[in-house]
Motif scaffolding. Structure first.
Motif, short mmCIF file in Angstrom:
data_model
loop_
_atom_site.label_atom_id
_atom_site.label_comp_id
_atom_site.label_asym_id
_atom_site.label_seq_id
_atom_site.Cartn_x
_atom_site.Cartn_y
_atom_site.Cartn_z
N THR A 87 0.83 -1.21 0.00
CA THR A 87 0.00 0.00 0.00
C THR A 87 0.86 1.26 0.00
O THR A 87 0.60 2.21 -0.76
N LEU A 88 1.91 1.27 0.82
CA LEU A 88 2.80 2.43 0.87
C LEU A 88 3.58 2.59 -0.43
O LEU A 88 3.80 3.71 -0.90
N GLU A 89 4.00 1.48 -1.00
CA GLU A 89 4.70 1.55 -2.29
C GLU A 89 3.79 2.13 -3.36
O GLU A 89 4.22 2.96 -4.17
N ALA A 90 2.53 1.70 -3.36
CA ALA A 90 1.58 2.22 -4.35
C ALA A 90 1.33 3.70 -4.14
O ALA A 90 1.21 4.48 -5.10
N LEU A 107 13.23 5.15 -1.75
CA LEU A 107 13.73 3.89 -2.31
C LEU A 107 14.78 3.34 -1.36
O LEU A 107 15.86 3.91 -1.19
N ARG A 108 14.46 2.23 -0.73
CA ARG A 108 15.38 1.59 0.22
C ARG A 108 16.11 0.48 -0.52
O ARG A 108 15.54 -0.57 -0.80
N MET A 109 17.36 0.75 -0.82
CA MET A 109 18.14 -0.14 -1.68
C MET A 109 19.26 -0.81 -0.90
O MET A 109 20.12 -0.16 -0.32
N GLY A 110 19.26 -2.14 -0.88
CA GLY A 110 20.35 -2.89 -0.29
C GLY A 110 21.43 -3.13 -1.33
O GLY A 110 21.17 -3.18 -2.53
N ILE A 111 22.66 -3.30 -0.86
CA ILE A 111 23.77 -3.52 -1.78
C ILE A 111 24.87 -4.28 -1.05
O ILE A 111 25.16 -4.01 0.13
N ILE A 112 25.46 -5.26 -1.72
CA ILE A 112 26.49 -6.07 -1.07
C ILE A 112 27.81 -5.30 -1.00
O ILE A 112 28.09 -4.44 -1.84
N PRO A 113 28.66 -5.60 0.00
CA PRO A 113 29.89 -4.85 0.21
C PRO A 113 30.90 -4.93 -0.92
O PRO A 113 31.75 -4.04 -1.05
N SER A 291 5.75 -9.38 -5.67
CA SER A 291 4.48 -8.69 -5.40
C SER A 291 4.59 -7.18 -5.50
O SER A 291 3.59 -6.47 -5.38
N SER A 292 5.80 -6.66 -5.70
CA SER A 292 6.00 -5.21 -5.71
C SER A 292 5.27 -4.57 -6.89
O SER A 292 5.22 -5.11 -8.00
#
Length: 311
Positions: A87-90, A107-113, A291-292
């Motif tokens: 809902t928040l993404e929409a 935009l919460r983006m993860g990234i490997i070291p 589901s995003s």
């Protein structure tokens, strides 16, 4: 005496939660700490607690279990969390579309070291340039924790090595890069461009600490070619910068991705050796929840990363 909050099962189906209430719930579930969640949302802790209480009372469900020592997400909260995130993404997407900016909002983006230090210096300025309404948050962590954060809604998208082999996620391939062997200056392999994986046999191969996907990829390469690297004692490192400096100190040799070569071998007394084609390597890409509602956004992000990949 133990105080209890009694929630009455909702019978009024006209109840509609507000976005503020949903953001409070998601933030608390994400950080498992009311103070941290309030800081991230830029609200006071009493305001955050009131928003959660209003949501729980409106739904007639306990979403968060709070004690003096820890914060837990209840089974009902775990069931509803993905829908709250969607809902928040929409809503963020709706606001960005209304402004005509496409990819925008949080935009919460993860990234490997083993990717972050080499991609972010060019990526973040380009994101500010092309997407001025985007508010990126970067979380650097190991692959397993990033995947957990994706599944639970803590992250929107992650930049990591593919394939993830994780159910419920979609992937966008960005690029492939070869592995390069880093050796001390004057090593017998220095400057070679015809290495074979079998040449790694018995070499003192330095690895990143457990949990890093590059460590697993290196070990998989050795196992697939029946290669047995030599022992390197108790040396343990958590970053490519450190492991490369250990090579410069003549503690062993190591494999690093092509993207890291320029940055990491410019310091210290080091040489490199390359593998003959087809060289071993890895594939880097984006992963996100199936589901995003932001698939188009992530495809746009992928295009920007591809266009600003450092050589």
């Amino acid at each position: 005496m133990i105080s209890r909050t009694i929630l009455i099962s909702v019978t009024d189906q006209t109840y509609q939660p507000t976005l503020s209430q949903l953001r409070a719930f998601v933030a608390i579930a994400e950080y498992r700490h009311f103070g941290t969640a309030a800081t991230r949302l830029n609200v006071s802790q009493p305001t955050l607690s009131q928003a959660l209480a209003s949501l729980e009372n409106g739904l007639g469900l306990q979403l968060i279990e709070r004690s003096t020592r820890r914060v837990l997400v209840t089974p009902a909260g775990k069931r509803l969390l993905p829908q709250a995130m969607a809902t928040l993404e929409a809503a963020d997407r709706f606001v960005a579309s209304a402004a005509g900016t496409g990819l925008g909002g949080t935009l919460r983006m993860g990234i490997i070291p083993t990717v972050a230090p080499y991609v972010l210096p060019t990526l973040l300025p380009e994101l500010r340039k092309q997407l001025p309404t985007l508010a990126p948050y970067v979380i650097e962590d190991q692959t397993a924790r990033l995947l957990d954060a994706l599944r639970t809604g803590v992250l929107d998208v992650a930049l990591l090595a593919l394939p993830t082999d994780a159910s419920g996620l979609l992937e966008i391939r960005l690029y492939a890069e070869e592995f390069v062997l880093v050796v001390p200056r004057g090593h017998e392999f220095a400057g070679r461009r015809d290495l074979r994986p079998a040449d790694l046999d018995s070499l003192p191969l330095l690895l990143l600490d457990e949990g890093h996907c590059l460590r697993d990829q290196t070990l998989d390469l050795c196992r697939s070619h029946n290669v047995h690297p030599g022992a390197v004692g108790d040396t343990r490192t958590a970053s490519l910068a450190t492991v490369v400096q250990c090579v410069a100190g003549d503690l062993g040799v190591t494999l690093i991705p092509e993207m890291a070569v320029s940055a990491e071998t410019s310091r210290g007394t080091l040489d490199i050796a390359r593998f003959a084609s087809p060289a071993p390597g890895r594939t880097i890409g984006l992963a996100f929840r199936a589901s995003s509602a932001r698939v188009e956004d992530f495809e746009r992000l992928a295009d920007i990363i591809r266009g600003n990949r450092p050589e």
